[in-house]
Design a protein around this motif. Structure first.
Motif, short mmCIF file in Angstrom:
data_model
loop_
_atom_site.label_atom_id
_atom_site.label_comp_id
_atom_site.label_asym_id
_atom_site.label_seq_id
_atom_site.Cartn_x
_atom_site.Cartn_y
_atom_site.Cartn_z
N ASP A 32 26.11 -31.54 7.46
CA ASP A 32 26.91 -30.46 8.04
C ASP A 32 27.12 -30.65 9.54
O ASP A 32 28.22 -30.49 10.06
CB ASP A 32 26.25 -29.11 7.78
CG ASP A 32 26.55 -28.56 6.40
OD1 ASP A 32 27.48 -29.07 5.76
OD2 ASP A 32 25.87 -27.62 5.97
N LEU A 33 26.03 -30.98 10.25
CA LEU A 33 26.12 -31.08 11.71
C LEU A 33 27.01 -32.26 12.12
O LEU A 33 27.87 -32.12 13.00
CB LEU A 33 24.73 -31.21 12.31
CG LEU A 33 24.63 -31.08 13.84
CD1 LEU A 33 25.26 -29.79 14.33
CD2 LEU A 33 23.17 -31.17 14.28
N GLY A 38 34.07 -32.49 16.35
CA GLY A 38 35.51 -32.51 16.52
C GLY A 38 36.25 -31.44 15.73
O GLY A 38 37.44 -31.21 15.96
N ARG A 39 35.57 -30.79 14.81
CA ARG A 39 36.23 -29.87 13.88
C ARG A 39 35.99 -28.41 14.23
O ARG A 39 36.93 -27.63 14.37
CB ARG A 39 35.71 -30.16 12.46
CG ARG A 39 36.33 -29.33 11.36
CD ARG A 39 35.54 -29.49 10.07
NE ARG A 39 34.20 -28.90 10.20
CZ ARG A 39 33.22 -29.09 9.33
NH1 ARG A 39 33.38 -29.89 8.29
NH2 ARG A 39 32.04 -28.51 9.50
N ASP A 40 34.74 -28.03 14.43
CA ASP A 40 34.40 -26.61 14.46
C ASP A 40 34.65 -25.94 15.80
O ASP A 40 34.94 -24.75 15.86
CB ASP A 40 32.94 -26.41 14.04
CG ASP A 40 32.72 -26.74 12.57
OD1 ASP A 40 33.70 -27.13 11.90
OD2 ASP A 40 31.58 -26.65 12.10
N TRP A 41 34.49 -26.68 16.91
CA TRP A 41 34.72 -26.06 18.21
C TRP A 41 36.17 -25.59 18.33
O TRP A 41 36.43 -24.48 18.81
CB TRP A 41 34.40 -27.05 19.32
CG TRP A 41 34.56 -26.49 20.71
CD1 TRP A 41 35.63 -26.62 21.52
CD2 TRP A 41 33.62 -25.68 21.41
NE1 TRP A 41 35.43 -25.95 22.71
CE2 TRP A 41 34.20 -25.38 22.67
CE3 TRP A 41 32.34 -25.20 21.11
CZ2 TRP A 41 33.53 -24.60 23.62
CZ3 TRP A 41 31.69 -24.43 22.07
CH2 TRP A 41 32.28 -24.13 23.29
N GLY A 199 30.70 -38.73 22.05
CA GLY A 199 30.62 -38.40 23.46
C GLY A 199 29.68 -37.26 23.71
O GLY A 199 29.42 -36.42 22.83
N VAL A 200 29.14 -37.21 24.93
CA VAL A 200 28.16 -36.18 25.29
C VAL A 200 28.79 -34.79 25.23
O VAL A 200 28.14 -33.82 24.80
CB VAL A 200 27.59 -36.46 26.70
CG1 VAL A 200 26.72 -35.30 27.17
CG2 VAL A 200 26.79 -37.75 26.70
N ASP A 201 30.04 -34.65 25.65
CA ASP A 201 30.68 -33.33 25.66
C ASP A 201 30.73 -32.74 24.26
O ASP A 201 30.48 -31.54 24.08
CB ASP A 201 32.10 -33.43 26.23
CG ASP A 201 32.10 -33.66 27.74
OD1 ASP A 201 31.05 -33.46 28.36
OD2 ASP A 201 33.15 -34.04 28.27
N GLU A 202 31.04 -33.57 23.27
CA GLU A 202 31.11 -33.05 21.89
C GLU A 202 29.72 -32.67 21.40
O GLU A 202 29.55 -31.66 20.70
CB GLU A 202 31.74 -34.08 20.96
CG GLU A 202 31.94 -33.59 19.53
CD GLU A 202 32.82 -32.36 19.45
OE1 GLU A 202 32.64 -31.57 18.50
OE2 GLU A 202 33.70 -32.17 20.33
N ALA A 203 28.71 -33.46 21.76
CA ALA A 203 27.34 -33.11 21.36
C ALA A 203 26.93 -31.78 21.98
O ALA A 203 26.28 -30.95 21.32
CB ALA A 203 26.38 -34.22 21.79
N LEU A 206 28.47 -28.90 20.02
CA LEU A 206 27.74 -28.62 18.79
C LEU A 206 26.44 -27.88 19.08
O LEU A 206 26.04 -27.01 18.30
CB LEU A 206 27.44 -29.93 18.04
CG LEU A 206 28.63 -30.70 17.51
CD1 LEU A 206 28.16 -31.91 16.69
CD2 LEU A 206 29.53 -29.82 16.65
N ALA A 207 25.79 -28.24 20.17
CA ALA A 207 24.56 -27.53 20.54
C ALA A 207 24.85 -26.06 20.83
O ALA A 207 24.07 -25.17 20.44
CB ALA A 207 23.92 -28.19 21.76
N ARG A 208 25.97 -25.78 21.49
CA ARG A 208 26.33 -24.39 21.78
C ARG A 208 26.70 -23.64 20.50
O ARG A 208 26.29 -22.48 20.31
CB ARG A 208 27.51 -24.36 22.76
CG ARG A 208 27.18 -24.92 24.15
CD ARG A 208 28.34 -24.69 25.10
NE ARG A 208 28.13 -25.39 26.36
CZ ARG A 208 28.73 -26.52 26.70
NH1 ARG A 208 29.61 -27.08 25.86
NH2 ARG A 208 28.49 -27.09 27.85
N ILE A 209 27.46 -24.27 19.65
CA ILE A 209 27.87 -23.60 18.40
C ILE A 209 26.66 -23.20 17.57
O ILE A 209 26.58 -22.09 17.04
CB ILE A 209 28.78 -24.54 17.56
CG1 ILE A 209 30.14 -24.72 18.25
CG2 ILE A 209 28.99 -23.97 16.16
CD1 ILE A 209 31.00 -25.79 17.59
N ASN A 210 25.70 -24.12 17.49
CA ASN A 210 24.56 -23.92 16.59
C ASN A 210 23.31 -23.41 17.29
O ASN A 210 22.24 -23.34 16.67
CB ASN A 210 24.25 -25.24 15.88
CG ASN A 210 25.38 -25.67 14.96
OD1 ASN A 210 25.53 -25.15 13.86
ND2 ASN A 210 26.19 -26.63 15.40
#
Length: 344
Positions: A32-33, A38-41, A199-203, A206-210
């Motif tokens: 899932d993660l 690239g999709r959920d944000w 890329g770090v920005d995408e990581a 994901l950290a913020r979303i989850n």
């Protein structure tokens, strides 16, 4: 969240290896993660689906579905032989006993070696590192695994440099071996892979979303310090039982020597052979584990905690605790007493 979208054709393939002993929680959590990169944000901030930047695929030996040991059904997308050339192969944790042999994984081992030879990164969550070691891929390399398995890994594979305190280890030629420690440190592993592949920005997104917090203090503070090694030496077992009740006495090692009826030298030799620890190391282990429990559950001053578990010198206790646990007693209390109170 599970938002099913056809991944972009240019997305890097991340193969998640579902072996016979795989656990569903880590396997599908990573799926899932990684799949949300690239999709959920874009979906959460603009109301439209973003383009997936990674293509996670669950693969197994034959591609057939099977039931995990906890009863959950695992449905692979493909057999190993049918998987497109992966950029990364991830091994989720394996529900096996410490020190267990993985001789039944010959096909998986051959596939891992072939993937590495083609340039793929190999990543392991928790006990998945045991399979990398069984494949001979961790020889003379730094590694980590769940804290409860680190001693067994080091004994079975003495040429592997095991770092029990670290929650993430990057090793190997070209830094193509990545291992996470125990429990939820698979999240750190997944974020690291996203940072490296996308890329770090995408990581960070994901950290913020989850609501993910990085395990920056490693897994050492979470480890139970008690030695789980079972002795077959009845004399030593008797001493272990005694010291578990008398570790706070002024001279617990001398007490064990008297109880054993052996000379001090013979006792220390037999104790080390039976437990893998010197008698004093064993006493420190018991004392520090009890100190952790006291710090989590009460407000006694640190000096009093030291005295309760058998240390007359509080400064020595503080130094020893910090070295063995990875946090000062005060920081340990702040972190874990709050957690315990919330759980209560």
């Amino acid at each position: 969240m599970s938002l099913l979208v056809e991944p972009a054709s240019m997305a890097a393939t991340v193969a998640l290896l579902a072996g016979p002993d795989a656990t569903a929680s880590t396997l599908y959590g990573m799926y899932d993660l990684l799949g949300s990169a690239g999709r959920d944000w874009e979906f959460l901030t603009h109301g439209r689906m973003g383009e997936p930047l990674l293509k996670p695929l669950i693969v197994s030996r034959d591609g057939h579905g099977f039931r995990a040991l906890n009863g959950a059904w695992i449905e692979p997308h493909a057999a190993m032989a049918e998987c497109p050339a992966p950029a990364v192969v991830c091994i989720p944790d394996l529900f096996v006993a410490p020190g267990a042999s993985l001789e039944g994984y010959a096909e998986e081992i051959a596939w891992l070696r072939a993937c590495q030879a083609r340039g793929a990164m190999l990543a392991a969550a928790c006990t998945g590192a045991l399979l990398l070691a069984e494949a001979g891929l961790l020889e003379n390399q730094d590694a980590t695994t769940h804290w409860a398995y680190c001693d067994a890994l080091a004994r079975r594979f003495p040429r592997v440099r095991v770092h029990a305190h670290r929650s993430l280890v990057i090793s190997g030629e070209g830094e193509r071996l990545i291992m996470a420690g125990g429990g939820t440190s698979w999240v750190d592993l997944a974020l690291f892979l996203v940072a490296r592949l996308v890329g770090v920005d995408e990581a960070m997104r994901l950290a913020r979303i989850n609501l993910i917090d990085w395990h920056q203090e490693g897994q050492q503070p979470y480890a139970a310090l008690t030695c789980n090694r079972q002795s077959e030496d009845a004399c030593i077992v008797n001493c272990q039982v005694w010291v578990a009740r008398h570790y706070d006495t002024p001279s617990p090692v001398a007490g064990m020597v008297r109880l054993s009826g052996l000379s001090e030298r013979s006792f220390k030799r037999r104790f080390k052979a039976a437990t893998g620890m010197t008698p004093m190391e064993y006493v420190h282990t018991l004392r520090l584990e009890e100190a952790k429990q006291i710090l989590e559950s009460g407000d006694d001053p640190i000096d009093e905690v030291a005295e309760q578990v058998g240390y007359a010198d509080p400064s020595f206790f503080r130094r020893l605790f910090s070295r063995r646990v990875g946090l000062t007693p005060s920081r340990y209390r702040r972190r874990f007493r709050t957690m315990r109170l919330r759980l209560q």
